[in-house]
Design an enzyme around this catalytic site. Structure first.
Site, PDB file in Angstrom:
ATOM      1  N   LYS A   1      11.880  14.397 -11.932  1.00 14.47           N
ATOM      2  CA  LYS A   1      11.897  15.858 -11.982  1.00 14.47           C
ATOM      3  C   LYS A   1      13.224  16.306 -12.587  1.00 14.47           C
ATOM      4  CE  LYS A   1       9.861  19.101  -8.715  1.00 14.47           C
ATOM      5  NZ  LYS A   1       9.768  19.459  -7.302  1.00 14.47           N
TER       6      LYS A   1
HETATM    7  O1  G3P Z   1       8.808  21.510  -4.983  1.00 13.62           O
HETATM    8  C1  G3P Z   1       9.145  22.699  -5.583  1.00 13.62           C
HETATM    9  C2  G3P Z   1       8.560  23.948  -4.958  1.00 13.62           C
HETATM   10  O2  G3P Z   1       7.249  23.743  -4.596  1.00 13.62           O
HETATM   11  C3  G3P Z   1       9.412  24.631  -3.932  1.00 13.62           C
HETATM   12  O3  G3P Z   1       8.736  25.604  -3.205  1.00 13.62           O
HETATM   13  O4  G3P Z   1       8.567  27.189  -1.318  1.00 13.62           O
HETATM   14  O5  G3P Z   1      10.824  26.233  -1.925  1.00 13.62           O
HETATM   15  O6  G3P Z   1       9.726  27.909  -3.389  1.00 13.62           O
HETATM   16  P1  G3P Z   1       9.503  26.808  -2.412  1.00 13.62           P
END
Ligand code: G3P
Length: 213
Positions: free
Chosen positions: A81
């Site tokens: 990533k």
């Molecule tokens: O893995 C990346 C993403 O899904 C993060 O989500 O909820 O921290 O915005 P959030």
């Protein structure tokens, strides 16, 4: 549509490994586990057959490439990533030529996704929840990205990320996104419907009136 689990928690992944097609992690999710990253990553990669995204933390292209090469050695299913920055896209271009699969993360616009695809990203991850949080239209950005990728025949797949509720999963499926990466709690909610529970309760109650032979 493929469903990934967005977590670094090995217990959650074990429980749902029969269902999910892959896993995505990020530094914040890994920090919650309070365990060495290499140990966690190895366990996750052994638990799921599909792609497992592991994020670099360097900010310069050389550093990202170095980290990515190390991460890619951990297991055959590691996808590296890389954040959506200019340095990140330089790293993606180099890694793509080396055959290292990449997931470009922190994507908030269709133009960012276009650049990532041009640099050879295997996946792009628009963060729909965070776009919504900022007053934008997360799924609208996904709706812009998909036809752009199709129009030019980019092999890059869209991972709808930062998913907050079942509605995001439904919208991702309706738009034809390749993948949604979903937190454990949201994935569990996808199984349920109040009418399913009520239907089971009624069937079981009625079954008690059936004469036992
Ligand atoms: O893995 C990346 C993403 O899904 C993060 O989500 O909820 O921290 O915005 P959030």
């Amino acid at each position: 549509m493929n469903l990934y689990l967005d977590t670094a928690n090995v217990e959650e992944i074990r429980e749902l490994s029969w269902l999910v097609d892959g896993v995505t992690t990020n530094p914040s999710l890994v920090a919650r586990e309070e365990r060495p990253f290499s140990e966690v990553l190895r366990e996750i990669c052994a638990t799921v057959r599909g792609p497992v995204s592991a994020e670099v933390v360097a900010s310069d292209a050389d550093g990202m490439v170095r980290e990515a090469r190390e991460l890619a050695k951990v297991a055959a299913n590691v996808v590296v990533k890389i954040p959506m920055t200019e340095a990140g896209m330089q790293a993606v271009q180099i890694l793509s030529r080396e055959g290292v699969r990449t997931n470009v993360t922190l994507v908030f616009s269709a133009n960012q996704a276009l650049l990532a695809a041009k640099c050879g990203a295997t996946y792009v991850s628009p963060f729909v929840g965070r776009i919504d949080d900022a007053g934008g239209d997360g799924m609208g950005v996904v709706a812009e990205i998909l036809p752009i990728l199709r129009h030019y025949g980019f092999p890059t797949e869209v991972i709808v990320a930062s998913v907050r509720h079942p509605g995001h999963v439904l919208q991702a499926a309706l738009l034809g996104a390749h993948i949604a990466t979903v937190p454990y709690g949201v994935l569990k909610k996808l199984f349920g419907h109040p009418l399913t529970d009520a239907g089971i309760a009624r069937f079981l109650k009625d079954w008690q009136r059936v004469p036992k032979g």
